[in-house]
Design a protein around this motif. Structure first.
Motif, mmCIF file in Angstrom:
data_model
loop_
_atom_site.group_PDB
_atom_site.id
_atom_site.type_symbol
_atom_site.label_atom_id
_atom_site.label_comp_id
_atom_site.label_asym_id
_atom_site.label_seq_id
_atom_site.Cartn_x
_atom_site.Cartn_y
_atom_site.Cartn_z
ATOM 1 N N HIS A 160 -8.407 -7.790 8.774
ATOM 2 C CA HIS A 160 -8.983 -9.013 9.337
ATOM 3 C C HIS A 160 -8.121 -10.242 9.066
ATOM 4 C CE1 HIS A 160 -12.487 -7.050 10.838
ATOM 5 N NE2 HIS A 160 -12.759 -6.530 9.658
ATOM 6 N N TYR A 161 -7.074 -10.059 8.282
ATOM 7 C CA TYR A 161 -6.072 -11.117 8.162
ATOM 8 C C TYR A 161 -5.030 -10.942 9.269
ATOM 9 C CZ TYR A 161 -1.680 -13.261 6.777
ATOM 10 O OH TYR A 161 -0.496 -13.953 6.792
ATOM 11 N N LEU A 162 -4.540 -9.698 9.395
ATOM 12 C CA LEU A 162 -3.493 -9.437 10.387
ATOM 13 C C LEU A 162 -4.014 -9.613 11.812
ATOM 14 C CD1 LEU A 162 -1.818 -6.216 8.921
ATOM 15 C CD2 LEU A 162 -0.921 -8.544 8.853
ATOM 16 N N GLY A 163 -5.273 -9.205 12.035
ATOM 17 C CA GLY A 163 -5.828 -9.270 13.377
ATOM 18 C C GLY A 163 -5.371 -8.126 14.255
ATOM 19 N N SER A 164 -4.583 -7.236 13.666
ATOM 20 C CA SER A 164 -4.135 -6.083 14.441
ATOM 21 C C SER A 164 -3.911 -4.910 13.502
ATOM 22 C CB SER A 164 -2.834 -6.408 15.184
ATOM 23 O OG SER A 164 -1.823 -6.661 14.231
ATOM 24 N N ILE A 165 -3.824 -3.730 14.087
ATOM 25 C CA ILE A 165 -3.592 -2.550 13.262
ATOM 26 C C ILE A 165 -2.704 -1.592 14.050
ATOM 27 C CG2 ILE A 165 -5.649 -1.291 14.071
ATOM 28 C CD1 ILE A 165 -6.052 -0.413 11.155
ATOM 29 N N ALA A 166 -1.685 -1.079 13.387
ATOM 30 C CA ALA A 166 -0.781 -0.141 14.050
ATOM 31 C C ALA A 166 -0.602 1.059 13.145
ATOM 32 C CB ALA A 166 0.569 -0.811 14.321
ATOM 33 N N PRO A 167 -0.985 2.249 13.655
ATOM 34 C CA PRO A 167 -0.932 3.428 12.770
ATOM 35 C C PRO A 167 0.455 3.684 12.203
ATOM 36 C CG PRO A 167 -1.405 4.049 15.052
ATOM 37 C CD PRO A 167 -1.539 2.581 14.963
ATOM 38 N N ARG A 168 1.499 3.365 13.008
ATOM 39 C CA ARG A 168 2.836 3.703 12.524
ATOM 40 C C ARG A 168 3.256 2.834 11.339
ATOM 41 N NH1 ARG A 168 7.525 3.753 16.702
ATOM 42 N NH2 ARG A 168 8.264 2.094 15.351
ATOM 43 N N ALA A 169 2.726 1.622 11.279
ATOM 44 C CA ALA A 169 3.084 0.753 10.159
ATOM 45 C C ALA A 169 2.212 1.036 8.936
ATOM 46 C CB ALA A 169 2.937 -0.713 10.576
ATOM 47 N N LEU A 170 0.983 1.474 9.198
ATOM 48 C CA LEU A 170 0.031 1.670 8.098
ATOM 49 C C LEU A 170 0.245 3.007 7.395
ATOM 50 C CD1 LEU A 170 -2.382 0.442 6.671
ATOM 51 C CD2 LEU A 170 -3.858 1.436 8.400
ATOM 52 N N PHE A 171 0.325 4.063 8.200
ATOM 53 C CA PHE A 171 0.500 5.387 7.596
ATOM 54 C C PHE A 171 1.984 5.702 7.535
ATOM 55 C CE2 PHE A 171 -3.577 5.497 9.954
ATOM 56 C CZ PHE A 171 -4.388 5.368 8.840
ATOM 57 N N ASP A 172 2.669 4.854 6.803
ATOM 58 C CA ASP A 172 4.118 4.894 6.790
ATOM 59 C C ASP A 172 4.579 5.147 5.365
ATOM 60 O OD1 ASP A 172 6.802 4.521 7.158
ATOM 61 O OD2 ASP A 172 6.677 2.324 7.095
ATOM 62 N N ILE A 173 5.571 6.036 5.242
ATOM 63 C CA ILE A 173 6.044 6.410 3.920
ATOM 64 C C ILE A 173 6.641 5.196 3.196
ATOM 65 C CG2 ILE A 173 8.407 7.146 4.477
ATOM 66 C CD1 ILE A 173 6.302 9.604 2.728
ATOM 67 N N ASN A 174 7.243 4.258 3.966
ATOM 68 C CA ASN A 174 7.795 3.057 3.342
ATOM 69 C C ASN A 174 6.706 2.189 2.735
ATOM 70 O OD1 ASN A 174 10.570 3.283 3.620
ATOM 71 N ND2 ASN A 174 10.447 2.712 5.782
ATOM 72 N N PHE A 175 5.598 2.087 3.470
ATOM 73 C CA PHE A 175 4.457 1.321 2.979
ATOM 74 C C PHE A 175 3.936 1.957 1.691
ATOM 75 C CE2 PHE A 175 -0.287 0.486 3.478
ATOM 76 C CZ PHE A 175 -0.209 -0.793 2.939
ATOM 77 N N LEU A 176 3.807 3.278 1.714
ATOM 78 C CA LEU A 176 3.337 4.014 0.551
ATOM 79 C C LEU A 176 4.241 3.768 -0.654
ATOM 80 C CD1 LEU A 176 1.926 6.343 -1.025
ATOM 81 C CD2 LEU A 176 3.412 7.903 0.213
ATOM 82 N N PHE A 177 5.566 3.891 -0.428
ATOM 83 C CA PHE A 177 6.471 3.758 -1.559
ATOM 84 C C PHE A 177 6.535 2.323 -2.064
ATOM 85 C CE2 PHE A 177 8.412 7.946 -0.288
ATOM 86 C CZ PHE A 177 7.861 8.596 -1.374
ATOM 87 N N THR A 178 6.351 1.357 -1.157
ATOM 88 C CA THR A 178 6.341 -0.027 -1.624
ATOM 89 C C THR A 178 5.179 -0.233 -2.607
ATOM 90 O OG1 THR A 178 7.197 -0.633 0.532
ATOM 91 C CG2 THR A 178 6.431 -2.421 -0.858
ATOM 92 N N ILE A 179 4.030 0.358 -2.298
ATOM 93 C CA ILE A 179 2.877 0.246 -3.202
ATOM 94 C C ILE A 179 3.199 0.874 -4.559
ATOM 95 C CG2 ILE A 179 0.498 1.001 -3.595
ATOM 96 C CD1 ILE A 179 0.142 1.042 -0.543
ATOM 97 N N ILE A 180 3.734 2.090 -4.514
ATOM 98 C CA ILE A 180 3.998 2.806 -5.761
ATOM 99 C C ILE A 180 5.085 2.092 -6.576
ATOM 100 C CG2 ILE A 180 4.796 4.987 -6.763
ATOM 101 C CD1 ILE A 180 3.563 6.444 -4.407
ATOM 102 N N VAL A 181 6.159 1.692 -5.883
ATOM 103 C CA VAL A 181 7.258 1.033 -6.598
ATOM 104 C C VAL A 181 6.786 -0.288 -7.192
ATOM 105 C CG1 VAL A 181 9.522 -0.045 -6.306
ATOM 106 C CG2 VAL A 181 9.084 2.180 -5.295
ATOM 107 N N ALA A 182 5.922 -1.004 -6.472
ATOM 108 C CA ALA A 182 5.395 -2.264 -7.010
ATOM 109 C C ALA A 182 4.688 -2.012 -8.336
ATOM 110 C CB ALA A 182 4.439 -2.915 -6.010
ATOM 111 N N ALA A 183 3.858 -0.980 -8.362
ATOM 112 C CA ALA A 183 3.124 -0.680 -9.594
ATOM 113 C C ALA A 183 4.080 -0.227 -10.695
ATOM 114 C CB ALA A 183 2.073 0.399 -9.329
ATOM 115 N N LEU A 184 5.057 0.601 -10.331
ATOM 116 C CA LEU A 184 5.929 1.166 -11.356
ATOM 117 C C LEU A 184 6.906 0.145 -11.918
ATOM 118 C CD1 LEU A 184 6.780 4.745 -10.047
ATOM 119 C CD2 LEU A 184 5.128 4.054 -11.784
ATOM 120 N N ILE A 185 7.579 -0.642 -11.048
ATOM 121 C CA ILE A 185 8.565 -1.561 -11.628
ATOM 122 C C ILE A 185 7.882 -2.773 -12.252
ATOM 123 C CG2 ILE A 185 10.399 -0.836 -10.041
ATOM 124 C CD1 ILE A 185 10.297 -3.582 -8.812
ATOM 125 N N GLY A 186 6.658 -3.038 -11.858
ATOM 126 C CA GLY A 186 5.926 -4.108 -12.545
ATOM 127 C C GLY A 186 5.491 -3.636 -13.914
ATOM 128 N N GLY A 187 5.009 -2.416 -13.973
ATOM 129 C CA GLY A 187 4.530 -1.871 -15.246
ATOM 130 C C GLY A 187 3.244 -1.113 -15.028
#
Lengths: 314, 243
Positions: free
Chosen positions: A223-250
């Motif tokens: 509801h912020y973006l106002g749009s949804i695209a499956p290719r951007a959401l179910f994307d391995i890059n998106f997934l890894f960005t989440i994981i890497v954020a948690a891991l390199i942050g701590g």
């Protein structure tokens, strides 16, 4: 893993204060970047509450976020359900999704579990494209989804309040004995059972909590973006960005995923003028790798050492 | 009165292998029983069945007269039986006190969230197994093998157990550490704890037990006082291979 200290609260107040004055300090463009960092931080916290603690590595977080986002988007756009009804339903649906991801965790762990969760993400990616594309928008997704508020500043405040509320409540929750029990599962699940605790119950709770946060994040995000695209959401890059954020942050902290999310988002934005293409991800990968090799406990541990050096404490 | 621990006609088959063969014995209140036998006799398998880590093929396991044969491991522990492992399994990133805290926690998630840890009790347990003040905030990586054994026992005590199963408590310890652990077991015996102890170190075991159960190939071959069992021909044969 210590109790609550005065400086913890001082840091929280400082964090809230900085987030509050931010719109006065930076441009609207930067504010939009911070909004994305806020959402990434929420997703990273959601991932960390589950995977950082219990060691059950989820590669399926976009699956959970996607359920939250799609449910709310479909309800509001296709059925004209008001936001305040659609979003709680979305969170509920995500928690049901959390139970689905939890089921394999009863039997398998480690890389096998991670792969099964990855399959969940692939599965929903295919499903939203073929099943009822009149509802999901199929491959092209949806646009024109109702937004909660308009403008960079109010969207910033919305996402920042959401992040602060989630981070603070998760922090309080993880400071209780429950946080210790969940971390104990990550260290030695057998010993947790051997201490008389039901790991099934604990894991279910971790999955539900993680899904709860992912659902809220996903619903607000769409509801912020106002749009949804499956290719951007179910994307391995998106997934890894989440994981890497948690891991390199701590991992296994709350502030770590927030720092990691901000660090990653700004690193990518900083590189954008120099490397407009996908080469950015190469640099980002290198930086993440080096940081992680140097200090596996993440930026938060580096900052801790730095602070101790400054103050002369050991 | 029912016994703290009573095993009747216990059988465990792994495919064609009979790991526990019609085994029966019991441990009386406040007593300490040694479970001995050569390597591969099935001692650890008996422990695993008492704790519910392996499900028995047939037979009953009773704790204070209550059949626990179909309960999960955490349920059994809450009913008062607990074990230590030959290879200690501590929580590696936690301090000694936090390790004990996990043992002390209520199994209800709501209570985990709402109740504060009982620091006094944690420290009391840590001191009771012989940890010095300076050790309380160490992590397992900084501890010796003897200290890790103590930590296992401390976490077991923290669960509120009244029947304690000790698996090879003396393995890998120095002479001084063996003496420490032995003293600790004696102290807990005088406090009323019921023990079932597996050990290869028969010399260290002798002063700690009221009686022995000897098994070989999963079957009981002798039972009685330490001297009786040691004098038993089939026990000597199973250990030494001679009559």
């Amino acid at each position: 893993m210590t109790g609550i200290r005065w400086y913890h609260l001082a840091l929280w107040i400082a964090f809230v204060a900085i987030m509050f004055v931010m719109p006065q300090l930076v441009s609207k463009g930067t504010l939009r970047i911070i909004i994305m960092a806020n959402f990434l931080a929420i997703f990273a916290i959601s991932w960390d509450v589950l995977s950082g603690r219990t060691g059950y590595i989820s590669f399926g977080h976009p699956f959970l976020i996607g359920i939250g986002a799609y449910t709310s988007a479909i309800l509001t756009k296709r059925f004209d359900v008001p936001l305040e009804v659609a979003m709680p339903i979305a969170v509920l649906m995500t928690m049901i999704g959390g139970i689905i991801v939890f089921l394999p965790a009863l039997r398998i762990k480690g890389s096998y579990f991670a792969l099964v969760t990855l399959a969940f993400m692939e599965l929903i990616y295919q499903l939203v494209q073929v099943i009822r594309p009149d509802l999901t928008g199929g491959t092209r997704g949806m646009s024109g989804i109702k937004t909660i508020t308009r403008g960079a500043v109010s969207n910033y405040y919305l996402s920042a309040s959401l992040l602060i509320a989630i981070a603070f409540s998760m922090w309080l929750l993880m400071k209780t004995q429950l946080g210790i029990a969940l971390s104990a599962i990550g260290m030695n699940e057998e010993s947790v059972r051997g201490s008389g605790l039901s790991t099934t119950k604990l894991k279910l709770f971790a999955f539900l909590t993680s899904a709860f946060v992912a659902g809220i994040g996903g619903a607000f995000y769409v509801h912020y973006l106002g749009s949804i695209a499956p290719r951007a959401l179910f994307d391995i890059n998106f997934l890894f960005t989440i994981i890497v954020a948690a891991l390199i942050g701590g991992a296994s902290t709350i502030i770590g995923p927030i720092i990691g999310a901000f660090f990653l988002t700004f690193l990518l934005e900083f590189l954008r003028p120099y490397l407009p293409g996908a080469e950015r991800y190469f640099i980002y990968g290198m930086v993440a790798l080096l940081l992680y090799m140097y200090q596996p406990k993440g930026l938060i541990a580096l900052m801790h050492t730095g602070w101790n050096k400054l103050t002369g404490a050991r | 009165m029912s016994h703290p621990l009573e095993i009747t006609n216990l059988v465990k088959r792994f495919g064609g292998l009979v790991a526990t063969n019609d085994l029966s014995f019991h441990v009386e209140q406040g007593q300490s029983v040694g479970l001995i036998g050569p390597n591969g006799a099935g001692k650890t398998t008996v422990f695993a069945q008492i704790m519910g880590e392996h499900r028995q093929t047939s037979g009953t396991i009773k704790l204070y007269g209550k059949d626990i044969g179909n309960k999960t491991t955490p349920e059994r522990i809450r009913l008062g039986v607990s074990r230590t492992y030959q290879v200690p399994r501590p929580f590696s990133d936690m301090t000694v006190l936090e390790n004990i805290r996990v043992g002390q926690m209520s199994s209800s998630i709501w209570k985990m969230i709402t109740t504060r840890p009982n620091h006094e009790r944690e420290e009391e347990i840590a001191h009771s197994v012989g940890f010095a003040e300076a050790d309380l905030h160490k992590t397992p990586g900084e501890l010796s093998m003897g200290d890790l054994r103590k930590l296992e026992m401390a976490r077991t005590i923290a669960t509120g157990t009244s029947v304690m199963l000790l698996d090879e408590v003396f393995a890998g310890l120095t002479v001084a550490e063996i003496a420490q652990i032995a003293t600790l077991i004696q102290k807990m015996r005088s406090d009323g704890m019921t023990f079932l102890i597996v050990s290869h170190d028969l010399k260290a075991l002798e002063p700690l037990v009221d009686s022995l159960v000897a098994i070989n190939y999963g079957s009981k071959i002798a039972e009685g006082s330490f001297a009786e069992v040691m004098g038993n021909a089939s026990v000597r044969e199973s250990y030494l291979g001679v009559v």
